[in-house]
Design a protein around this motif. Structure first.
Motif, PDB file in Angstrom:
ATOM      1  N   TRP A   1       0.867  -1.175   0.000  1.00  0.00           N
ATOM      2  CA  TRP A   1       0.000   0.000   0.000  1.00  0.00           C
ATOM      3  C   TRP A   1       0.904   1.226   0.000  1.00  0.00           C
ATOM      4  O   TRP A   1       1.827   1.304   0.806  1.00  0.00           O
ATOM      5  CB  TRP A   1      -0.841   0.088   1.267  1.00  0.00           C
ATOM      6  CG  TRP A   1      -1.956  -0.902   1.425  1.00  0.00           C
ATOM      7  CD1 TRP A   1      -1.868  -2.252   1.286  1.00  0.00           C
ATOM      8  CD2 TRP A   1      -3.305  -0.615   1.783  1.00  0.00           C
ATOM      9  NE1 TRP A   1      -3.089  -2.812   1.547  1.00  0.00           N
ATOM     10  CE2 TRP A   1      -3.987  -1.845   1.857  1.00  0.00           C
ATOM     11  CE3 TRP A   1      -4.001   0.565   2.070  1.00  0.00           C
ATOM     12  CZ2 TRP A   1      -5.330  -1.929   2.191  1.00  0.00           C
ATOM     13  CZ3 TRP A   1      -5.343   0.474   2.409  1.00  0.00           C
ATOM     14  CH2 TRP A   1      -5.999  -0.757   2.453  1.00  0.00           C
ATOM     15  N   VAL A   2       0.608   2.150  -0.871  1.00  0.00           N
ATOM     16  CA  VAL A   2       1.324   3.435  -0.858  1.00  0.00           C
ATOM     17  C   VAL A   2       0.327   4.462  -0.343  1.00  0.00           C
ATOM     18  O   VAL A   2      -0.767   4.588  -0.894  1.00  0.00           O
ATOM     19  CB  VAL A   2       1.794   3.830  -2.272  1.00  0.00           C
ATOM     20  CG1 VAL A   2       2.467   5.196  -2.249  1.00  0.00           C
ATOM     21  CG2 VAL A   2       2.749   2.778  -2.827  1.00  0.00           C
ATOM     22  N   MET A   3       0.683   5.128   0.717  1.00  0.00           N
ATOM     23  CA  MET A   3      -0.302   6.045   1.314  1.00  0.00           C
ATOM     24  C   MET A   3       0.374   7.185   2.057  1.00  0.00           C
ATOM     25  O   MET A   3       1.579   7.139   2.329  1.00  0.00           O
ATOM     26  CB  MET A   3      -1.192   5.265   2.278  1.00  0.00           C
ATOM     27  CG  MET A   3      -0.470   4.826   3.518  1.00  0.00           C
ATOM     28  SD  MET A   3      -1.340   3.517   4.355  1.00  0.00           S
ATOM     29  CE  MET A   3      -0.167   2.238   4.121  1.00  0.00           C
ATOM     30  N   THR A   4      -0.435   8.180   2.376  1.00  0.00           N
ATOM     31  CA  THR A   4       0.005   9.192   3.328  1.00  0.00           C
ATOM     32  C   THR A   4      -0.670   8.796   4.632  1.00  0.00           C
ATOM     33  O   THR A   4      -1.740   8.183   4.608  1.00  0.00           O
ATOM     34  CB  THR A   4      -0.472  10.609   2.953  1.00  0.00           C
ATOM     35  OG1 THR A   4      -1.883  10.605   2.973  1.00  0.00           O
ATOM     36  CG2 THR A   4       0.023  11.032   1.611  1.00  0.00           C
ATOM     37  N   ALA A   5      -0.049   9.157   5.732  1.00  0.00           N
ATOM     38  CA  ALA A   5      -0.626   8.722   7.003  1.00  0.00           C
ATOM     39  C   ALA A   5      -1.851   9.545   7.365  1.00  0.00           C
ATOM     40  O   ALA A   5      -2.797   9.053   7.966  1.00  0.00           O
ATOM     41  CB  ALA A   5       0.421   8.842   8.092  1.00  0.00           C
ATOM     42  N   THR A   6      -1.801  10.803   6.987  1.00  0.00           N
ATOM     43  CA  THR A   6      -2.855  11.694   7.473  1.00  0.00           C
ATOM     44  C   THR A   6      -3.670  12.314   6.339  1.00  0.00           C
ATOM     45  O   THR A   6      -3.210  12.404   5.211  1.00  0.00           O
ATOM     46  CB  THR A   6      -2.238  12.839   8.311  1.00  0.00           C
ATOM     47  OG1 THR A   6      -1.141  13.375   7.588  1.00  0.00           O
ATOM     48  CG2 THR A   6      -1.753  12.344   9.642  1.00  0.00           C
TER      49      THR A   6
ATOM     50  N   SER B   1      -5.778  14.483  10.574  1.00  0.00           N
ATOM     51  CA  SER B   1      -6.170  13.258  11.294  1.00  0.00           C
ATOM     52  C   SER B   1      -5.693  12.026  10.519  1.00  0.00           C
ATOM     53  O   SER B   1      -5.452  12.097   9.315  1.00  0.00           O
ATOM     54  CB  SER B   1      -7.691  13.213  11.478  1.00  0.00           C
ATOM     55  OG  SER B   1      -8.316  13.104  10.214  1.00  0.00           O
ATOM     56  N   PHE B   2      -5.593  10.885  11.240  1.00  0.00           N
ATOM     57  CA  PHE B   2      -5.136   9.654  10.593  1.00  0.00           C
ATOM     58  C   PHE B   2      -6.137   9.169   9.566  1.00  0.00           C
ATOM     59  O   PHE B   2      -7.338   9.184   9.797  1.00  0.00           O
ATOM     60  CB  PHE B   2      -4.916   8.541  11.626  1.00  0.00           C
ATOM     61  CG  PHE B   2      -3.540   8.559  12.209  1.00  0.00           C
ATOM     62  CD1 PHE B   2      -2.429   8.593  11.377  1.00  0.00           C
ATOM     63  CD2 PHE B   2      -3.348   8.548  13.572  1.00  0.00           C
ATOM     64  CE1 PHE B   2      -1.157   8.609  11.890  1.00  0.00           C
ATOM     65  CE2 PHE B   2      -2.077   8.580  14.103  1.00  0.00           C
ATOM     66  CZ  PHE B   2      -0.979   8.611  13.257  1.00  0.00           C
ATOM     67  N   SER B   3      -5.602   8.721   8.438  1.00  0.00           N
ATOM     68  CA  SER B   3      -6.487   8.199   7.404  1.00  0.00           C
ATOM     69  C   SER B   3      -6.939   6.796   7.802  1.00  0.00           C
ATOM     70  O   SER B   3      -6.193   6.030   8.415  1.00  0.00           O
ATOM     71  CB  SER B   3      -5.725   8.201   6.079  1.00  0.00           C
ATOM     72  OG  SER B   3      -5.679   6.950   5.518  1.00  0.00           O
TER      73      SER B   3
END
Ligand SMILES: C[S@@+](CC[C@H](N)C(=O)[O-])C[C@H]1O[C@@H](n2cnc3c(N)ncnc32)[C@H](O)[C@@H]1O
Length: 256
Positions: free
Chosen positions: A144-149, A154-156
């Motif tokens: 998974w490629v993601m941003t945390a927030t 806030s957290f995703s």
């Protein structure tokens, strides 16, 4: 002066090192009348193009005064009318957290044609440059490629969902929040799960800090939070040379 043929090329500059742009990207870059470039684009790459054309920095970095996205959109259009061929040079691949779609929509609303030249995303290239595969047969079959927030900080929800899966997690723009990210992930993953934090990826000054979620607090102080970086979490990080120690391998293999 009104340029006769306004057009825009969105070019992915690659993950950092100037020679990791694609051949097509470099060719298009050499045909630019003006370049609008982002924060993570290599200065060596910019130095390789015609020195007479304007090269305008439009980067957005935490803690520095920067243009708003609306201003960047307008500047692209103005530059296309003024100079002709605008190369909008973005780090990695333009479509990976690059706000490329917004720029394309805005530019096309003026009837200006846009082409996209893909780039090598840091999401894969930066771990690879440290010898960390994002997938490995028998260890991890997805990532998974993601941003945390999210936009509001806030957290995703995706962070939780990804942590619950067995996928490799590749987190962009998360270095400042590493402590909170590790705490969140520890709710779903084993304490022995390895992680890596890579900064200045693919550049001479590249650094990589590794550890297990168990000791995230101790490594946190070694991270330069002023620099962007990529966090990789998952058993594939054990491929990194610093994880070759027998004992850690034993712990991981025991599935603790
Ligand atoms: C706005 S995102 C853009 C990503 C880009 N479009 C791509 O495909 O690589 C910027 C984030 O990418 C990551 N990043 C990009 N280049 C990097 C590098 N050379 N080393 C470490 N992290 C990098 C960092 O997490 C940074 O905060």
């Amino acid at each position: 002066m009104l340029a006769s043929m306004p057009k825009v090329s969105l070019v992915g500059a690659g993950p950092g090192s100037s020679d990791l742009i694609t051949r097509r990207g470099f060719k298009v870059l050499q045909q630019a009348s003006v370049v609008l470039y982002d924060a993570l684009v290599s200065i060596e790459l910019l130095n390789e193009i015609d020195t007479d054309i304007p090269k305008i920095y439009v980067g957005k970095r935490c803690g520095e005064h920067s243009l708003l996205q609306d201003d960047i959109n307008k500047l692209i259009v103005e530059s296309a009318y003024t100079y002709g061929h605008v190369v909008r040079l973005k780090g990695g691949d333009p479509f990976v957290f690059g706000r490329a779609s917004e720029e394309i929509e805005y530019v096309e609303s003026f009837g200006i044609p846009v082409v996209v030249i893909p780039g090598v995303s840091s999401a894969i290239a930066v771990p690879a440059s440290q010898g960390i595969p994002v997938t490995r047969r028998g260890i991890s079959s997805s990532f998974w490629v993601m941003t945390a927030t999210k936009k509001d900080g806030s957290f995703s929800q995706d962070l939780k969902l990804a942590a619950k899966s067995s996928a490799t997690l590749v987190i962009l723009m998360g270095v400042r929040k590493f402590r909170e990210i590790a705490t969140e992930i520890l709710k779903y993953r084993s304490k022995t799960t390895p992680f890596a934090i890579i900064q200045n990826g693919t550049l001479d000054k590249e650094t990589c800090i590794t550890g297990t979620l168990l000791n995230y607090k101790t490594v946190n102080k070694d991270i330069n939070t002023a620099l962007p970086g990529i966090i990789v979490i998952g058993d594939v990080v054990a491929e990194h040379p610093s994880f070759f120690e027998e004992e850690l391998q034993r712990v991981l293999n025991s599935g603790m």
